[in-house]
Design an enzyme around this catalytic site. Structure first.
Site, PDB file in Angstrom:
ATOM      1  N   LEU A   1       0.775  -1.230  -0.200  1.00  0.00           N
ATOM      2  CA  LEU A   1      -0.158   0.046   0.084  1.00  0.00           C
ATOM      3  C   LEU A   1       0.825   1.274  -0.042  1.00  0.00           C
ATOM      4  O   LEU A   1       1.998   1.135   0.473  1.00  0.00           O
ATOM      5  CB  LEU A   1      -1.019   0.084   1.162  1.00  0.00           C
ATOM      6  CG  LEU A   1      -2.006  -0.977   1.358  1.00  0.00           C
ATOM      7  CD1 LEU A   1      -2.741  -0.985   2.691  1.00  0.00           C
ATOM      8  CD2 LEU A   1      -3.113  -0.576   0.242  1.00  0.00           C
TER       9      LEU A   1
ATOM     10  N   SER B   1       3.211   1.860   3.013  1.00  0.00           N
ATOM     11  CA  SER B   1       3.863   0.992   3.725  1.00  0.00           C
ATOM     12  C   SER B   1       5.142   0.894   4.113  1.00  0.00           C
ATOM     13  O   SER B   1       5.653   0.217   5.009  1.00  0.00           O
ATOM     14  CB  SER B   1       3.248  -0.363   3.040  1.00  0.00           C
ATOM     15  OG  SER B   1       3.840  -0.402   1.642  1.00  0.00           O
TER      16      SER B   1
ATOM     17  N   SER C   1       1.788  -1.612  -7.201  1.00  0.00           N
ATOM     18  CA  SER C   1       1.459  -2.580  -7.938  1.00  0.00           C
ATOM     19  C   SER C   1       0.151  -3.689  -7.323  1.00  0.00           C
ATOM     20  O   SER C   1       0.708  -4.775  -6.762  1.00  0.00           O
ATOM     21  CB  SER C   1       2.761  -3.884  -8.303  1.00  0.00           C
ATOM     22  OG  SER C   1       3.648  -3.777  -7.237  1.00  0.00           O
TER      23      SER C   1
END
Ligand code: ADP
Length: 201
Positions: free
Chosen positions: A37, A40, A110
């Site tokens: 995320l 993150s 991604s």
């Protein structure tokens, strides 16, 4: 293949082999694909890892959303087809570096298995390590490094991963790092220890 490639004759077979370049650099190469995320910790870990690798004599190149989207991919938007094109170009660039013996640190959200597999297919399965940079959404939102979650909550950014666009967690990553349970240094060091056997000449 599309129509534009029919008169192109790749010369990969006539180029100096990857192995010769790895020998010169005294390292073996991999593309580390860090997915997770926003917030993150991919870029923070990538920067730390690049410095650590450099200090220990390993040549690497970090590719992340900000340096790619402001340059090579500055003509791409966030529609589904442009997101795919974004990843295709990144994976192609990563492959060029890898074939040059250089380790790449790819830091991109991604969000789907499909997009990560797309990158893996371009780079080549043997050169690809998937690393899941995992922190709960609430933690990433509380960090809100770039203020993007706040904007997305206000509706100023649409299709934001984790909010109104899904993030599919990798089912079988080569390594998972819980950044809500470790410091930046511990996270990067764990990745370093993990990749060492793969990159040591
Ligand atoms: P991303 O690149 O995934 O969007 P960033 O690296 O830009 O995320 O931001 C991550 C934020 O989380 C930084 O402010 C960083 O200092 C913080 N952080 C806290 N713990 C960790 C950790 N263990 N690993 C990486 N980042 C962490």
């Amino acid at each position: 293949m599309n129509n534009y490639t029919e008169n192109i004759y790749p010369i990969f077979d006539r180029l100096l082999q990857k192995a010769a370049k790895e020998k010169l650099l005294k390292q073996r190469t991999k593309a580390l694909w860090m997915t997770g995320l926003s917030g993150s910790g991919k870029s923070t870990i990538g920067q730390y890892l690049e410095a650590r690798l450099h200090k220990d004599g390993y040549l690497s190149q970090m590719l992340d959303g900000d340096n790619i989207r402001s340059g090579l991919n500055n003509n791409l938007s966030f529609t589904a087809s442009d997101r795919k094109e974004n990843i295709r170009r990144i994976a192609e660039v990563s492959k060029l570096f890898v074939n040059c013996g250089i380790i790449t640190l790819n830091c991109f959200i991604s969000p789907t298995k499909e997009i990560r597999d797309y990158a893996k297919n371009i780079i080549g399965e043997n050169d690809f390590l998937e690393i899941y940079i995992n922190a709960p959404l609430e933690e990433c939102e509380a960090r809100d490094v770039k203020g993007l979650y706040k904007k997305a909550r206000k509706g100023e950014i649409k299709n934001f991963t984790g909010l109104d666009s899904p993030y599919e967690a990798p089912q079988n990553p080569d390594l998972e790092i819980r950044t809500d349970q470790m410091t930046v240094e511990e996270s990067a060091d764990k990745i370093y220890e993990f990749i060492l056997p793969h990159i040591k000449y």
